[in-house]
Enzyme design. Structure first.
Site, PDB file in Angstrom:
ATOM      1  N   TYR A  54       0.834  -1.197   0.000  1.00  0.00           N
ATOM      2  CA  TYR A  54       0.000   0.000   0.000  1.00  0.00           C
ATOM      3  C   TYR A  54       0.872   1.251   0.000  1.00  0.00           C
ATOM      4  CZ  TYR A  54      -3.990  -3.040   1.230  1.00  0.00           C
ATOM      5  OH  TYR A  54      -4.963  -4.015   1.251  1.00  0.00           O
ATOM      6  N   GLN A 297     -16.556  10.028   7.427  1.00  0.00           N
ATOM      7  CA  GLN A 297     -16.952   8.719   6.895  1.00  0.00           C
ATOM      8  C   GLN A 297     -16.830   7.648   7.976  1.00  0.00           C
ATOM      9  OE1 GLN A 297     -14.363   8.216   3.504  1.00  0.00           O
ATOM     10  NE2 GLN A 297     -15.645   9.475   2.165  1.00  0.00           N
ATOM     11  N   ASN A 301     -19.796   5.343   9.172  1.00  0.00           N
ATOM     12  CA  ASN A 301     -19.689   3.888   9.004  1.00  0.00           C
ATOM     13  C   ASN A 301     -19.819   3.137  10.334  1.00  0.00           C
ATOM     14  OD1 ASN A 301     -19.405   4.472   6.336  1.00  0.00           O
ATOM     15  ND2 ASN A 301     -17.191   4.171   6.276  1.00  0.00           N
TER      16      ASN A 301
HETATM   17  P1  NDP Z   1     -14.719   0.261   0.934  1.00  0.00           P
HETATM   18  O1  NDP Z   1     -15.311  -0.569  -0.125  1.00  0.00           O
HETATM   19  O2  NDP Z   1     -15.527   0.460   2.157  1.00  0.00           O
HETATM   20  O3  NDP Z   1     -14.317   1.678   0.295  1.00  0.00           O
HETATM   21  C1  NDP Z   1     -13.809   2.698   1.118  1.00  0.00           C
HETATM   22  C2  NDP Z   1     -13.868   4.028   0.386  1.00  0.00           C
HETATM   23  O4  NDP Z   1     -15.238   4.368   0.112  1.00  0.00           O
HETATM   24  C3  NDP Z   1     -13.336   5.147   1.244  1.00  0.00           C
HETATM   25  O5  NDP Z   1     -11.942   5.280   1.137  1.00  0.00           O
HETATM   26  C4  NDP Z   1     -14.091   6.344   0.682  1.00  0.00           C
HETATM   27  O6  NDP Z   1     -13.487   6.720  -0.560  1.00  0.00           O
HETATM   28  C5  NDP Z   1     -15.459   5.745   0.405  1.00  0.00           C
HETATM   29  N1  NDP Z   1     -16.338   5.806   1.581  1.00  0.00           N
HETATM   30  C6  NDP Z   1     -16.217   5.121   2.745  1.00  0.00           C
HETATM   31  N2  NDP Z   1     -17.234   5.395   3.575  1.00  0.00           N
HETATM   32  C7  NDP Z   1     -18.019   6.259   2.926  1.00  0.00           C
HETATM   33  C8  NDP Z   1     -19.227   6.894   3.283  1.00  0.00           C
HETATM   34  N3  NDP Z   1     -19.811   6.680   4.452  1.00  0.00           N
HETATM   35  N4  NDP Z   1     -19.788   7.736   2.359  1.00  0.00           N
HETATM   36  C9  NDP Z   1     -19.215   7.965   1.166  1.00  0.00           C
HETATM   37  N5  NDP Z   1     -18.054   7.393   0.779  1.00  0.00           N
HETATM   38  C10 NDP Z   1     -17.464   6.529   1.661  1.00  0.00           C
HETATM   39  O7  NDP Z   1     -13.348  -0.357   1.446  1.00  0.00           O
HETATM   40  P2  NDP Z   1     -11.886  -0.403   0.748  1.00  0.00           P
HETATM   41  O8  NDP Z   1     -11.993  -0.744  -0.679  1.00  0.00           O
HETATM   42  O9  NDP Z   1     -11.168   0.844   1.136  1.00  0.00           O
HETATM   43  O10 NDP Z   1     -11.269  -1.640   1.516  1.00  0.00           O
HETATM   44  C11 NDP Z   1     -11.156  -1.587   2.947  1.00  0.00           C
HETATM   45  C12 NDP Z   1      -9.852  -2.188   3.374  1.00  0.00           C
HETATM   46  O11 NDP Z   1      -9.781  -3.550   2.977  1.00  0.00           O
HETATM   47  C13 NDP Z   1      -8.593  -1.556   2.755  1.00  0.00           C
HETATM   48  O12 NDP Z   1      -8.213  -0.364   3.378  1.00  0.00           O
HETATM   49  C14 NDP Z   1      -7.589  -2.652   2.969  1.00  0.00           C
HETATM   50  O13 NDP Z   1      -7.130  -2.632   4.289  1.00  0.00           O
HETATM   51  C15 NDP Z   1      -8.434  -3.896   2.716  1.00  0.00           C
HETATM   52  N6  NDP Z   1      -8.286  -4.388   1.329  1.00  0.00           N
HETATM   53  C16 NDP Z   1      -7.699  -5.608   1.128  1.00  0.00           C
HETATM   54  C17 NDP Z   1      -7.517  -6.113  -0.135  1.00  0.00           C
HETATM   55  C18 NDP Z   1      -6.868  -7.443  -0.310  1.00  0.00           C
HETATM   56  O14 NDP Z   1      -6.531  -7.812  -1.436  1.00  0.00           O
HETATM   57  N7  NDP Z   1      -6.645  -8.181   0.744  1.00  0.00           N
HETATM   58  C19 NDP Z   1      -7.947  -5.375  -1.336  1.00  0.00           C
HETATM   59  C20 NDP Z   1      -8.586  -4.118  -1.028  1.00  0.00           C
HETATM   60  C21 NDP Z   1      -8.762  -3.669   0.257  1.00  0.00           C
HETATM   61  P3  NDP Z   1     -13.561   8.210  -1.161  1.00  0.00           P
HETATM   62  O15 NDP Z   1     -13.981   9.148  -0.091  1.00  0.00           O
HETATM   63  O16 NDP Z   1     -12.212   8.469  -1.676  1.00  0.00           O
HETATM   64  O17 NDP Z   1     -14.553   8.120  -2.288  1.00  0.00           O
END
Ligand code: NDP
Length: 329
Positions: A54, A297, A301
């Protein structure tokens, strides 16, 4: 906050947790990362997830710095990182004994801690014998560099093989898997992995519960708000965004998200809270790793917890009708 066992393992993780993909070390500064971590912590989050890949290690640095600045007691935290893509060098990738041990030590240095609680193989490595990988993760555990090891996006067959090898060698098998699970991605978690929960007591730390934010409803009008993940100038984010905006299948998902809004309102929450509560409702989920680019957020959440009890069979049935993607188990 609710705390759940990580499958059959003794350690307890907060049902909602926070991860650093895309955001920390990249999209936002260390001040915002710290604010998000503090807000999560104040809501009882104890589990934080990152990975060596990351932001090329900067996610680990910023998250580690925040834990320190906030004065959090190490034993109150459950910190996870993941190994696979450690750098450009020929031995900086994959699941060889060399990369697992060297990669872990480099991650610990960036995080500023002597051990991680959980360490994951971020993907399967078909070029390294599974026996070498199982032995290397056990080395980490035996030397106190990690407490539990797990897999991320391995097939059920690969995880079963890892357990067989560990059993044969008298070693510890993977305790948890980190798969994608959300209202749109269900097949693997609900169907393929079902025997793993039963046979091995595997825990799960699920990722992208909001499908990168889509399930918050922020893209419902088929436009990209400034400051959102899909507005980032990043090839991977653009390709994920295109899967929603440039395909029929993607547009159907956005349509489904729109249709979820009245149900969210009915149970007194937002669409994001509904989507997270729906994940929490599944007893095979140990923790839902949320992501956040701003403190507000995190606050929103965390409110998902209060919705879980409101997801009655009747409400769940309404959701199923909208999603119409339940795997036949
Ligand atoms: P989400 O699907 O929950 O997306 C999170 C993103 O959505 C935020 O960064 C923000 O982005 C937006 N968001 C979150 N809450 C809200 C809200 N209440 N209202 C509006 N927008 C919101 O999770 P991630 O894809 O970030 O995945 C979570 C974690 O999982 C990662 O941080 C990582 O630790 C892990 N992960 C692991 C993977 C693996 O291969 N093992 C792959 C991917 C993730 P923005 O504001 O920029 O639009």
């Amino acid at each position: 906050m609710e705390y759940r066992r990580l499958g059959k393992a003794g350690i307890r993780v907060s049902a909602l947790s926070l991860g650093g993909w895309v955001t920390y070390g990249k999209q936002v500064g260390d001040d915002v990362a710290q604010q998000c971590i503090e807000e999560a912590w104040n809501h009882g989050v104890n589990f934080f997830d990152t990975a060596e890949v990351y932001a090329d290690g900067r996610s680990e640095i910023d998250m580690g710095k925040a834990f320190k600045n906030l004065g959090l007691k190490r034993s109150d935290l459950v910190i996870a990182t993941k190994l696979f893509w450690g750098g450009k060098g020929v031995n900086d990738q994959g699941l060889s004994r060399k990369h697992i041990i060297e990669g872990t030590k480099a991650s610990l240095e960036r995080l500023g801690t002597d051990y991680v609680d959980l360490i994951f193989a971020h993907r399967p490595d078909n070029e390294t014998p599974i026996e070498e990988t199982v032995r290397a993760f056990n080395y980490l555990i035996d030397h106190g560099l990690a407490f539990y090891w797990g897999t991320s996006e391995w097939s059920a067959q690969q995880i079963t093989e890892a357990h067989r090898v560990a059993d044969r060698l008298g070693l510890v098998g993977p305790s948890m898997e980190q798969p994608q699970y959300n209202m749109f991605e269900r097949e693997r978690f609900e169907k393929e992995y079902a025997p793993l929960y039963r046979d091995f007591g595997m825990g799960t730390t699920i990722w992208s519960p909001l499908a990168s934010g889509v399930l918050s409803g922020k893209y419902n009008s088929l436009t990209v708000p400034a400051g959102s993940r899909f507005a980032l100038d990043d090839a991977l984010m653009k390709s994920i965004a295109n899967r929603y905006f440039a395909t029929e299948e993607g547009k159907v998902k956005i349509e489904k998200t729109r249709a979820l809004l009245p149900i969210a309102e009915q149970v007194g929450g937002t669409t994001a809270q509904l989507a997270l509560a729906w994940c929490l409702k599944n007893p095979n989920v140990s923790t839902v790793i949320t992501g956040a680019s701003r403190k507000e957020q995190v606050t929103e959440n965390m409110g998902a917890l209060k919705l879980v009890d409101k997801l009655s069979p009747d409400v769940l049935e309404k959701i199923e009708k909208i999603l119409s993607n339940k795997p036949d188990t």
